[in-house]
Motif scaffolding. Structure first.
Motif: not given
Lengths: 444, 343
Positions: A44-70
């Motif tokens: 996957a490709v990270p879709c959050v930046r350093v310092g950003e707040r994330v919640r539980m269950g929030q997507k932090i990595g975008e899966g590619g064409e065939a992949g799955v998100p993190v």
């Protein structure tokens, strides 16, 4: 008469210490690491930046064409996006999250109702977005396998074999949360349109078998229980297709080629949770066991938890461990660092003492032929090892080295202690390198 | 140990890293060799009972000589020491058991040296030799035909030490009469329990078979080689009997000479036999055919030793030709030809 299983080994199952331990929980520590290759075939490709707040269950990595998100398994702040060591032994790009211990859930987590009205495509999308991968071994994206198998399969096998020693996570899942597995199976049936569903378990799981047979829970839900002999490696797709569905998978083919879809019970349960509860895949059951562990446990662990926290949850080490493994003792990876995180495919953390394996000896093949007898693929590991030492790639091709699944049965049974898996894995690597013109030792 | 943010450092754990699998079967090479020795002991005890204490001293000398020779060779040539893994012990015991009790100690030691140094170590040691060391040494010692073919009757007195007067104790063996086309003088049950002339460890078919059963139950050997070997001999002798009692003729052939010792303990030697299941069966059949051919048409009454040595040379070829069946539903026939099998 079921077809007999030739080859394979009977392992000492070592499950006594953990099989009766109920699934507990492990507190999430302050720092959580989420490697982007939780689905190794398509990172996957990270879709959050350093310092950003994330919640539980929030997507932090975008899966590619065939992949799955993190997804993040905790709420908190992103501390770093940088390469971190993983259990496979290599560093990979990871998102490090500082846990605020509040577990603020992401807003899009909503239970779903009236699942039977949803289309297969819709369900596949939910499974993908929840980040579900095959939890045993490979970590292939489940939605992609399901999509490819749609319309081609008529037989679903739920794999609850768990053949490796020490591991009891799937067994506890069967005992404590059979409802999730059955619900997962129903969703899978809806997607695949299969006629027959079977649950394969080892014959030695007497309590689970009795439980299901007494309550008729599986039969009521259209699932046939198939107890199989405790032989390793019977839990592979190929063997299960043969033993349960009695279909022979082509030599280099998949179970899907003969209309069989095999999925482990943990993934089926994860699908049920993703579809019904709407939660992303952020935690799994991990067995913490081995002679060097103070308190053997089965616990629900959040993905990204460092191994060190698991060790603490098991009340620490009893003395100095000899080896620490991620995964079972037959195919697991020995660790040198306890900071690596739990991944989606981490079935166990095993801390073994020196007494749990035979002392190392200089290898010496005595040509006893046990490796040939146990190889589930019908290969000649002994001869492969000889030709691997000579780098005779032509002979290795002829003896079909590429069919080796690295199950470890040959190296386990070898009385001369020849590290066959190591040798064959190296030979495959060198062969690949010689074919691509690269240097076999490059990057090592 | 990675650097934690904040520069925290902790004590490094001394963890062992290796490739999987991380567990192994307990029994190693020496446990297997010990099983073989245990399986041989009953037959050896019967030999002591019939042929006297000299059997014991010869076996002990042979075993010690083999271990010492292997140790000496590996020490002198600075090779890894495998003398204690038990394989030299098995070679020494097997060589003693396939020689007559009247053998002089000097010749026995010569045989041990040939087996360990020439046949085993010069080819690279355990797992690498092409021919069975004990049988090769026996074939080598056949250059002393008088000493190698003096067989005593079970009741004769044999001194533990010193020279044995061959003429005084010699007796005909069942094999000699079989070669002449006659049934042996002694009743079949004597052959079965070992009360007959022959090499010291080969006469008691009953206990050799029991030893074989023990090895099969302990998964040390598979029954494929012994069964195909004995089965082939049984079939050929019952089809082509001399005299008019095919079944007795067959049983006498099975229970006389070195056939039991050869089929159970020599032909199943790991290093010199095939490892594939098909290869093992073909190898057993080959051993059986050559044994019967030599016994029927050879100048020498016993064919087991040479039959196994000849088939030893085919071990790798048989493995190559008869590879295991694949799970994929294809049958790999002779010489790598691929045959489709319907699911």
């Amino acid at each position: 008469m079921r077809e007999p299983f030739f080859g394979g080994v009977r392992l000492v199952d070592q499950k006594a210490a953990s099989r009766r331990k109920q699934i507990g929980s492990v507190p999430a520590p302050e720092l959580m690491t989420f490697p982007m290759n939780l689905c190794p075939s398509c990172p996957a490709v990270p879709c959050v930046r350093v310092g950003e707040r994330v919640r539980m269950g929030q997507k932090i990595g975008e899966g590619g064409e065939a992949g799955v998100p993190v997804h993040s398994s905790v709420s908190g702040t992103v501390l770093a996006v940088e390469p971190r060591p993983t259990a496979a032994g290599e560093a990979f790009l990871a998102v490090v999250v500082k846990n605020d211990a509040l577990d603020t859930p992401a807003p899009d987590i909503q239970p779903r109702e009236r699942i039977e009205t949803r289309s297969a495509e819709e369900l596949l999308h939910i499974i993908r977005e929840a980040g579900v991968v095959d939890l045993d071994g490979g970590g292939a994206p489940t939605h992609a396998r399901l999509r490819a198998a749609r319309g081609r399969v008529d037989f679903l096998i739920l794999n609850g074999m768990e053949g490796e020693p020490y591991l009891t996570g799937e067994y506890r899942l069967l005992m404590e949360r059979p409802g999730e597995i059955v619900a997962g199976a129903a969703i899978l049936r809806q997607i695949l349109g299969v006629k027959e569903t079977c649950l394969a378990v080892e014959r030695t799981r007497g309590e689970a078998i009795d439980l299901f047979e007494d309550t008729g829970f599986l039969t009521k839900n259209g699932i046939r229980l198939v107890p199989l002999p405790p032989k390793y490696p019977l839990g592979t797709d190929r063997e299960l297709a043969r033993m349960v569905a009695r279909r022979r998978v082509p030599l280099r083919g998949k179970a899907e080629d003969v209309g069989v879809f095999v999925l482990d019970v943990a993934t089926a349960a994860a699908i049920a949770r993703a579809v019904l509860d709407g939660v992303s895949f952020v935690s799994r059951i991990v067995t913490v066991a081995g002679g060097a562990v103070r308190r053997t446990r089965n616990c629900e662990v959040r993905i990204g938890t460092p191994l060190r926290a698991l060790v603490s949850a098991a009340s620490g080490f009893r003395g100095e461990p000899y080896k620490v493994l991620v995964g079972g003792p037959m195919t697991g990876v020995a660790q040198f660092d306890l900071e690596v995180p739990v991944e989606k495919t981490t079935s166990a953390l095993l801390a073994l003492t020196g007494a749990e394996d035979v002392p190392p000896e200089p290898p010496r093949c005595i040509r006893c032929g046990r490796c040939v007898s146990v190889c589930p693929m019908g290969l000649l590991p002994m001869y492969l090892s000889i030709y691997a030492a000579r780098r005779d790639f032509r002979m290795l091709d002829k003896l079909e080295l590429d069919l080796c699944t690295e199950c470890g049965a040959c190296a386990y049974i070898c009385p001369g202690r020849v590290p066959l898996v190591h040798q064959l894995r190296m030979a495959k690597h060198e062969k690949r390198m010689s074919e691509t013109g690269g240097d076999a030792l490059a990057g090592r | 140990m990675t650097r934690l943010p904040g520069g925290k450092k902790e004590r490094r754990l001394g963890l062992m890293v290796s490739l999987p699998p991380h567990v192994h079967v307990r029994e190693g090479t020496s446990a297997i060799m010990l099983d073989v020795v245990v399986a041989l002991l009953p037959a050896l005890a019967v030999a002591v009972y019939f042929f006297g204490l000299r059997v014991m001293t010869l076996s002990l000398v042979s075993v010690c000589a083999c271990v010492v020779l292997e140790l000496g060779y590996q020490t002198l040539l600075k090779k890894p020491i495998t003398a204690w893994d038990g394989s030299a012990m098995v070679t020494g015991l097997l060589l003693a058991m396939c020689l007559p009790v009247t053998i002089p100690y000097g010749l026995l030691l010569l045989g041990d040296a040939f087996a360990i140094i020439v046949v085993k170590q010069l080819y690279g040691g355990i797992g690498r030799n092409v021919f069975n060391p004990a049988l090769c040494a026996r074939a080598f010692l056949a250059s002393f035909p008088v000493q190698l073919s003096t067989f005593t009757s079970p009741t004769a007195y044999i001194p533990v030490w010193g020279h044995v007067d061959a003429d005084a104790v010699a007796s005909a063996t069942p094999l000699a009469s079989l070669q002449a086309g006659k049934l042996p003088a002694e009743p079949l049950r004597y052959l079965f329990v070992g009360m007959t002339g022959g090499s010291m460890g080969e006469t008691c078919a009953l206990l050799l078979l029991l030893g074989g059963a023990f090895l099969v139950l302990r998964h040390v050997i598979s029954p494929r080689i012994p069964l195909s070997y004995l089965g082939t001999v049984a079939l050929l002798t019952v089809l082509f009997p001399m005299g008019n009692d095919p079944v007795t003729w067959m049983l006498c052939q099975l229970f006389s000479g070195g056939l039991m010792l050869g089929a159970v303990f020599m032909a199943t030697d790991y290093t010199t036999s095939p490892v594939t299941h098909g290869g093992q069966i073909a190898y057993g059949i080959g051993c059986g055919v050559i044994t019967v051919l030599i016994r029927y048409f050879g100048a020498y009454p016993e064919g087991v030793c040479y039959a196994i040595l000849i088939m030893n040379a085919f071990a790798w070829l048989l493995d190559r030709a008869l590879r295991p069946r694949r799970l994929g539903g294809r049958l790999r026939g002779l010489l790598g030809r691929k045959t489709e099998v319907r699911p």
